[in-house]
Write an enzyme that holds these catalytic residues in place. Structure first.
Site: not given
Lengths: 650, 650
Positions: A317, A410
């Site tokens: 990421e 998230c």
């Protein structure tokens, strides 16, 4: 209610920031008001159900039971991640900002129930993370993957929001006890002289300091920021992970002050820089400020998508190399866009410069908003700028299908808290009066000037500002941001055109304002074609359609005969046209242009050929219709392109 | 020595393959001879040291000790992966092919020592995998990540090579015992009715059948091939992996016969297809053959780099979507290029079509060879087609720096076995005589015709074929492959030009050959510019320099003033020139062209701008020098580009 508008970033009077969030900022109509209504009525309202279904709330109940009844650890921590608690904290923070804006008894009751649950789960010594309390192992032994300080940060932010929204100290007390516990464990000469694998507590501790005025919270934030980059984190093997993400992932590769480029996990990097910006504001640390300007410049110049999204690599990421901005494999996590807004906004406050709010605007309308489904209950985790119709999705990809919740959830509550606190990012005051950073119908004020804004932004560039109150006599300055995308604009005061150019993005109107005065800014926003610099290899020979702050895309659903956007090139010689579609995708302006089809559907065989023998185009024209990028993937999973190959370029 | 040249793929007399590897194939000079010399003298010679240093051989010693002495398991399996044994087997297979080609007492002794060690480590019941024997857990409980059948496959391949090279049954006996054990465990109604997470045993079992004539080895291969795609593998959680790679990774997403596109982990996919091609050859299964043709077409049309490399995604080392072929983030694992050669060669044998050997040639000279350092002792795991000078490497990237060995050391011994067996891929015989698939100085023969080839390929397109022996009277056909890249060629028989066109890549010369006859093929190979089809977004507006079978690249080291290849565009209007550089990179022909510099080094600020306001080029010309792509990254880590933006395209 507080005298100052309840928002997430509130520099102390001693902070060096030239700008402060406006004391009053209410979005009351238009584009963002509608998105915020859906956020409140759907996303936030359904949050507790989602958190119940995913087990997050059950974890707190189990931890509370363990604390009150003692005995053995109940089995079955729910969820796959150590940081499950943070989803609850983020929803809670969002709900508090929403309550501060619009009281709601039902939501308030749910907030208090969750607050009570959190308080009940906290250990006597102040520690709180249900994963470790419920048998996940010893606290503070897995600094890399454990996310304990990360969760603490989100708890603190929720507590600050709760306090600012309700005046209550109930959750703040929980946060302070946890912060005290952390202070007793971390620091030079203490049990642990290291940092958390995921930054977040830094910005939270500064905000806690701003709320409690306790200097040691600020000192602890500074300690965590300065301790990074010294390789104190273990190699990441603490959870038996079989791939080593490396120190950049943990933001432990170089001290922030020395860094020259943004790197590693995008959310971690930007949460850290947001915290560092808060610290620099409170301490006046010029070396730190210089590093932050340098890192923001690096991000914007070399690692940001036209949508404002950041973090191009799926691998860990992370930020890619400079100019590594693939449209199809863009990771561009929704949370990274949110983190970019956090960082840029703090830089706007710290420097007073409009360019930071330019990026906030671009990111909000595009890279961020694409992550939130129009229905308020489905989400994208990654936000590519190109989706192939014939793509088959793989685990972890989650590209074209909006999902009600994620295993790693998230993003959804992070979207909720940004939408709930959105007015906070719209206006500031400073020595030179009131500044409007973002344009949304509503009321904004501070420092003796209150104005009412009316606009149909982003569909129309006319912004009418009417003075509601001007409590001080004499000239005051109203400052309006002229977005970087805008090359033509006019300004009128009480109907008379005012000559004046924006300086570095700020257009200042100084006048002895009285109620009823109107300032009218007209930003020309024709649809336009944008190309990328020559070092952005991924989109060479292509253009993106933009209009105002919006990036557009071709979705297969809008094209004649279900034409795949990959099968067409755009004729840049035909002017683009705009039409309003109130019934489409929640109401959008479409942009149309002309494309050209290939002569043959030559897909078979070796795809490389001699220069000059390229696949011919028939010259057959086809009408192409673009919709705002933020609205894509709300009608199933067809092909989508932001960057359109230009006819005549091979 | 065997009557048939010792090579890895040997269809039985009953196989349906129209082509068989030639009985004689010796590469004796030129390009590949030199690379094979380095392979033998450096790579293979240093193999045992590497395997000793990495602990692979120690694992076998420990397993042998445990077997003979009993008692507790000695601690400390060396290495991070369950499949460490396979590195030993692959080196062993490579060493055996080398011995078959060029006897070497020292290497032969090392081979026998390793064979003895392997035999000593095998359990009484035939099972052999040191990871599980040395305390890694129960055998056959981790089918996803365990790699037990994968390792068995490499053991079998090594045993077949050992048998074909030396005539010995010593290692073959070990392999047969293990195969029998596998047969007793796997299958319908037996202990396990599933497959291995990593295909490899399938092709090995067919080759074992070809060697032992035991039908049940073929039946077991068929079982494993047909059992795939039915979701019998667990979710991958068997090793506590915290990301789910999904069924495509395991090649368990769809049955091979039904698949329409190559997908998932590239090496796994292609090893499986190689095995399926072996099976189709032996069984005449037309449905399976049709699926393989379809899958190969899909790979070549939509998922293959100009270098022949495949597997574009870093995520799970996988194929990307169709036309997802980024140059910078190309994963393009060296092992995937090798697997592609394995698959294509089997398809060439199965169908008799030249296009499969076209891809073999392209892959060998580019995507494969780039993985092997010129020194024979350093390697690339991934093979991007673009490396940014300012890239900073991250864990697992291993892009620009050649490394002596890898933690996951699959590639180096895989390169060794392909180079050692390379002559096997050059020539075939069939009903219509002898076919030359690849051009290298040497001797090739079978079916009563033996020829000597002399050529300076790939630097020169002249291939002279002289008949050494023609044991049968009457006309025979010599078939030469005209590579797909070649658009102009001439053929002469004993000095007289022969009119004749290649059909589907084959140029046939039928003649009553007698010794001394010469056939001379001249393939024109000017340097050329190649562009990609319009759906390959990543390289739009760019061209690659090619010459003959070679793809070229710009390396920073060769440019004037150390110019970064990212800072220049190519002028396609200026003809390319070629010059020979015997001292450069082991001896290469360079290609030169003219590039143009940007007018300003405008790197700061928002990198997107209105169409028509692109960064100007100065018109200042600069000489650009390209070297063969396979030779890149042998002089440190500067920038590199295969695809060059074309001047005049923005």
């Amino acid at each position: 209610m507080n005298t100052v508008f309840a928002g997430p970033v509130r520099p102390t009077p001693g902070a060096v920031s030239p700008l402060r969030p406006a004391a009053l900022a209410r979005v009351e109509g238009g584009f963002w008001a509608e998105r915020r209504r859906i956020n409140a009525e759907v996303s936030l309202a359904e949050g507790p159900e989602r958190l119940e279904a995913a087990g997050n709330l059950a974890n707190f109940r189990a931890a509370a039971l363990l604390r009150t009844e003692g005995g053995t650890v109940p089995p079955g921590f729910a969820g796959d991640f150590q940081f499950q608690d943070s989803d609850v904290y983020k929803w809670l923070e969002a709900a508090c900002w929403q309550l501060a804006d619009s009281p709601d008894d039902e939501l308030a009751a749910e907030v208090e129930a969750v607050v009570a649950l959190i308080a009940a789960a906290q250990r006597e010594d102040g520690y709180l993370q249900t994963y470790y309390q419920l048998g996940g192992g010893e606290p503070w032994t897995e600094l890399g993957w454990g996310h304990e300080l990360y969760c603490a940060g989100h708890l603190i932010q929720a507590a600050v929001a709760h306090h600012r929204a309700t005046g209550s100290d109930r959750l703040l007390a929980v946060a302070r006890r946890f912060a005290d516990h952390i202070d007793s464990v971390f620091g030079p000469g203490k049990q642990l002289d290291t940092v958390c694998g995921h930054p977040e507590v830094e910005t939270a501790l500064v905000e806690l300091y701003r709320t409690t005025s306790e200097r040691r919270h600020l000192d602890l934030a500074r300690h965590f920021i300065d301790r990074r980059g010294h390789g104190t984190l273990s190699s990441g093997a603490d959870r038996g992970h079989d791939r080593d993400p490396g120190p950049e992932f943990w933001q432990d590769h170089t001290p922030v002050r020395e860094a020259t480029e943004v790197a590693g996990h995008a959310v971690r990097q930007l949460y850290l820089l947001a915290g560092a910006a808060d610290l620099a504001a409170e301490t006046g640390d010029r070396q730190l400020r210089a590093a932050l300007v340098r890192l923001w410049d690096d991000m914007v110049t070399t690692k940001t998508y036209v949508s404002g999204a950041v973090g191009s690599r799926h691998d860990w990421e992370s930020f890619g190399d400079a100019h590594e901005l693939p449209a199809d494999r863009a990771y561009a996590e929704t949370c990274a866009a949110i983190a970019s807004v956090h960082f840029s906004w703090r830089m706007a406050l710290l420097t007073g410069e409009a360019r930071y709010s330019d990026l906030v605007e671009r990111t909000l309308f595009n890279g961020f908003l694409a992550g939130a489904g129009l229905d308020g209950r489905t989400w994208l985790y990654v936000n590519p700028l190109h989706h192939r119709a014939r793509s088959h999705e793989r685990p972890g990809d989650q590209t074209a299908h909006r999902t009600p919740w994620f295993r790693c959830a998230c993003c959804p509550p992070n979207v909720m808290r940004l939408l709930a606190s959105l007015p906070h990012y719209t206006a500031t005051t400073g020595d030179d009066g009131l500044h409007l950073h973002q344009y949304a119908t509503g009321v904004y004020g501070g420092d003796g000037l209150t104005v009412r804004v009316t606009t149909d932004y982003p569909w129309d560039g006319t912004v009418t500002v009417t003075v509601d109150e001007a409590t001080l006599t004499g000239p005051k300055t109203l400052t309006l941001r002229v977005p970087a995308w805008c090359t033509r604009y006019t300004l009128a005061l009480n109907g008379a055109v005012v000559e004046g150019r924006a300086e570095s993005g700020w257009l200042r109107v100084t006048h002895a304002f009285v109620p009823g005065d109107t300032v009218r800014l007209e930003l020309a926003m024709p649809a336009r074609l944008t190309v990328a610099g020559p070092r952005v290899d991924a989109v060479r020979g292509c253009a993106a359609i933009e209009r105002g702050p919006l990036v557009y895309c071709l979705e297969q659903a809008d094209q004649p005969g279900g034409l795949d956007p990959d099968d067409v090139v755009l004729d840049p010689g035909v002017p683009l046209t705009v039409d309003r579609q109130p019934g489409l995708l929640g109401g959008v302006d479409r942009v149309s242009g002309v494309g050209r089809l290939p002569a043959t559907d030559e897909r078979a065989g070796w795809p490389y050929r001699p220069l000059g023998a390229e696949e011919p185009r028939s010259g057959e024209d086809v009408r192409l219709t673009a919709v705002p990028y933020y609205a894509w993937a709300n009608r199933g999973a067809g092909g989508m392109r932001v960057w359109l190959p230009l006819a005549g370029l091979g």
